[in-house]
Design an enzyme around this catalytic site. Sequence first.
Site, PDB file in Angstrom:
ATOM      1  N   GLU A 132      -9.949 -13.291  -2.681  1.00 30.34           N
ATOM      2  CA  GLU A 132      -9.194 -13.708  -1.492  1.00 30.34           C
ATOM      3  C   GLU A 132      -9.900 -14.890  -0.830  1.00 30.34           C
ATOM      4  OE1 GLU A 132      -7.533 -10.839   1.238  1.00 30.34           O
ATOM      5  OE2 GLU A 132      -8.265 -11.976   2.962  1.00 30.34           O
ATOM      6  N   ASP A 169       2.174   1.792   3.438  1.00 28.60           N
ATOM      7  CA  ASP A 169       3.090   0.824   4.051  1.00 28.60           C
ATOM      8  C   ASP A 169       4.507   1.384   3.977  1.00 28.60           C
ATOM      9  OD1 ASP A 169       0.957  -0.891   4.268  1.00 28.60           O
ATOM     10  OD2 ASP A 169       1.503  -2.102   2.528  1.00 28.60           O
ATOM     11  N   ASP A 208      -7.052 -14.257   8.047  1.00 30.17           N
ATOM     12  CA  ASP A 208      -5.760 -14.088   7.338  1.00 30.17           C
ATOM     13  C   ASP A 208      -4.711 -15.090   7.800  1.00 30.17           C
ATOM     14  OD1 ASP A 208      -6.663 -11.996   5.772  1.00 30.17           O
ATOM     15  OD2 ASP A 208      -5.957 -10.442   7.121  1.00 30.17           O
ATOM     16  N   ASP A 262      -5.351 -13.304  -3.708  1.00 30.49           N
ATOM     17  CA  ASP A 262      -4.924 -13.203  -2.306  1.00 30.49           C
ATOM     18  C   ASP A 262      -5.123 -14.567  -1.651  1.00 30.49           C
ATOM     19  OD1 ASP A 262      -4.306 -10.563  -2.626  1.00 30.49           O
ATOM     20  OD2 ASP A 262      -5.715  -9.808  -1.117  1.00 30.49           O
ATOM     21  N   LYS A 293     -15.079  -8.198  -0.456  1.00 30.31           N
ATOM     22  CA  LYS A 293     -15.130  -8.728   0.914  1.00 30.31           C
ATOM     23  C   LYS A 293     -16.547  -8.454   1.424  1.00 30.31           C
ATOM     24  CE  LYS A 293     -12.581  -8.485   5.301  1.00 30.31           C
ATOM     25  NZ  LYS A 293     -11.471  -7.830   6.018  1.00 30.31           N
ATOM     26  N   HIS A 312       0.871  -1.174   0.000  1.00 30.99           N
ATOM     27  CA  HIS A 312       0.000   0.000   0.000  1.00 30.99           C
ATOM     28  C   HIS A 312       0.908   1.225   0.000  1.00 30.99           C
ATOM     29  CE1 HIS A 312      -2.462  -2.969   2.287  1.00 30.99           C
ATOM     30  NE2 HIS A 312      -3.492  -2.406   1.701  1.00 30.99           N
ATOM     31  N   ASP A 330      -1.874 -12.902   1.230  1.00 34.50           N
ATOM     32  CA  ASP A 330      -2.378 -11.803   2.056  1.00 34.50           C
ATOM     33  C   ASP A 330      -2.771 -12.418   3.393  1.00 34.50           C
ATOM     34  OD1 ASP A 330      -3.313  -9.524   3.113  1.00 34.50           O
ATOM     35  OD2 ASP A 330      -5.108  -9.367   1.878  1.00 34.50           O
ATOM     36  N   GLU A 336     -10.967  -6.202  -5.344  1.00 32.28           N
ATOM     37  CA  GLU A 336     -11.047  -7.236  -4.307  1.00 32.28           C
ATOM     38  C   GLU A 336     -12.334  -7.087  -3.507  1.00 32.28           C
ATOM     39  OE1 GLU A 336      -7.548  -7.295  -1.861  1.00 32.28           O
ATOM     40  OE2 GLU A 336      -8.503  -8.477  -0.288  1.00 32.28           O
ATOM     41  N   ASP A 377     -12.181 -11.990   9.560  1.00 33.55           N
ATOM     42  CA  ASP A 377     -11.142 -12.216   8.547  1.00 33.55           C
ATOM     43  C   ASP A 377      -9.845 -12.638   9.246  1.00 33.55           C
ATOM     44  OD1 ASP A 377      -9.767 -12.149   6.156  1.00 33.55           O
ATOM     45  OD2 ASP A 377      -9.578  -9.975   6.117  1.00 33.55           O
ATOM     46  N   HIS A 393     -12.015 -13.993   2.183  1.00 33.81           N
ATOM     47  CA  HIS A 393     -13.210 -13.196   1.909  1.00 33.81           C
ATOM     48  C   HIS A 393     -14.329 -14.032   1.298  1.00 33.81           C
ATOM     49  CE1 HIS A 393     -10.530  -9.336   1.690  1.00 33.81           C
ATOM     50  NE2 HIS A 393     -10.375 -10.038   2.800  1.00 33.81           N
ATOM     51  N   MET A 400       2.707  -5.700  -7.752  1.00 31.06           N
ATOM     52  CA  MET A 400       1.398  -5.090  -7.471  1.00 31.06           C
ATOM     53  C   MET A 400       1.540  -3.969  -6.451  1.00 31.06           C
ATOM     54  SD  MET A 400      -1.087  -5.026  -4.903  1.00 31.06           S
ATOM     55  CE  MET A 400      -1.626  -6.439  -3.946  1.00 31.06           C
TER      56      MET A 400
HETATM   57  C1  GCO Z   1      -8.269  -7.040   4.243  1.00 38.53           C
HETATM   58  C2  GCO Z   1      -7.830  -7.028   2.814  1.00 38.53           C
HETATM   59  C3  GCO Z   1      -6.589  -6.254   2.554  1.00 38.53           C
HETATM   60  C4  GCO Z   1      -6.341  -5.999   1.090  1.00 38.53           C
HETATM   61  C5  GCO Z   1      -5.229  -5.042   0.913  1.00 38.53           C
HETATM   62  C6  GCO Z   1      -4.816  -4.868  -0.509  1.00 38.53           C
HETATM   63  O1  GCO Z   1      -9.178  -7.792   4.525  1.00 38.53           O
HETATM   64  O2  GCO Z   1      -7.717  -6.295   5.063  1.00 38.53           O
HETATM   65  O3  GCO Z   1      -7.679  -8.358   2.417  1.00 38.53           O
HETATM   66  O4  GCO Z   1      -5.501  -6.916   3.130  1.00 38.53           O
HETATM   67  O5  GCO Z   1      -6.076  -7.165   0.397  1.00 38.53           O
HETATM   68  O6  GCO Z   1      -5.624  -3.833   1.455  1.00 38.53           O
HETATM   69  O7  GCO Z   1      -5.536  -3.894  -1.105  1.00 38.53           O
HETATM   70 MN    MN Z   2      -6.764  -9.133   0.665  1.00 37.50          MN
HETATM   71 MN    MN Z   3      -8.549  -9.883   3.900  1.00 40.74          MN
END
Ligand code: GCO
Ligand code: MN
Ligand code: MN
Length: 398
Positions: free
Chosen positions: A222, A62, A262, A250, A188, A59, A296, A186, A260, A225, A93
């Site tokens: 993702e 970041d 991750d 992702d 979610k 990002h 991700d 993306e 979420d 998601h 990316m």
């Molecule tokens: C989340 C998202 C993020 C995005 C990221 C890329 O649920 O927080 O998955 O991690 O993928 O912001 O744009």
């Molecule tokens: Mn993501």
């Molecule tokens: Mn996510």
Amino acid sequence: MSPDRYDPDPSCGDRFTFGLWTVGNPGADPFGGPVRPRLEPEALLEGLAAAGAYGVNLHDNDLIPFGATAGERDRIVAGFRKALESTGLKVPMATTNLFSHAVFRDGAFSSSDAQVRAFAVRKAMAAMELGVELGAETIVFWGGREGSETDACRDPRDAIRWMRECFDFLTSWVQDQGWSLRFALEAKPNEPRGDIYLATTGHMLHFIETLEHAEMVGVNPEVAHENMPGLSMVHGVAQAMEADKLFHIDLNGQKIGRYDQDLRFGSEDLKGAFFLVRLLEGTGGYPAYSGPRHFDAHAYRTEDVAGVWDFAKGCMRTYKILAHRAKAFDLNSEVQEILRFNRRAEKEVGELLKSYSSAGLEAIQKLDLDPEILADRGHRYERLDQLAMEYLMGLHHE
Ligand code: GCO
Ligand code: MN
Ligand code: MN
């Protein structure tokens, strides 16, 4: 553990990428602060290169703090580029943080305030300039704040229209710059908003077709998601691939119905991960997905920095192990036989359904299709699935 063929190696064609925000995640959650030191981007690049990654994604914020001056920005970017050069990592990316700052508390591209939308568009353009400077070819858009807690706030049709206007503005701007960037949207379903607009990859795929430069825009599905609401990642990704819209991915792990998580790729729903990798690698047919395999996800909050690198290696090793197993599964003669057994009459009958004509209609009407006969046999999927499970569990190695 001594190195083996499942260790990632970019010089052998492995293209695994991680977000700076993933391995850089210091382990904070809504109930507690960070448990690990915040590593500098340069240290993250060194760790990723040592772990065998091909690249890193980021990002804007970041790397560059929100509100940094142009001078600060350029100094930070110069240092980062040096670290990219010395580690050999690529940046395939880049993405824009349109969710952390309070200005986005009620959305970015879907905000009811046109000034906020304009600010978001400007921020996205600056993030794309950064991405291009670092060599990115894909820009991901995750609209974390594009949603609502109460639908009293706006008609979702306005939100969708405003998002469309912003994407149309940005794709036209990219064309004006003469860049060949592609956007990957993306989806979610919720979190951090109560409900997020365009909740799934399927919603996104339709929305994309309504955009002015739809050819520049695809999806970034993702695992977490799609799994949060209990959907099939494999089906979502396959639909995107079938439409030539899988521009990015992702990868992570998730239990159905939770926040979420991750988690490390493959650490939940290993079977789902197996069929996903099989799809991406094309071992069951159709060309493989050609983009980088991006993770991700982040390490458990229990981990220290060493655990972060265990996490990163784990994601990549699991992917490679599953790719190997998927290939072996699809080479198995019994598997092939069961698939053939179920795929019947492709030529004689399937052809007739490919397009409508009066002759075809007549031929369809004349077919001898007795439902009792057609229904009179099982599909052998119990056996097929057991074979998949046995490959997954490590039997039938080659
Ligand atoms: C989340 C998202 C993020 C995005 C990221 C890329 O649920 O927080 O998955 O991690 O993928 O912001 O744009
Ligand atoms: Mn993501
Ligand atoms: Mn996510």
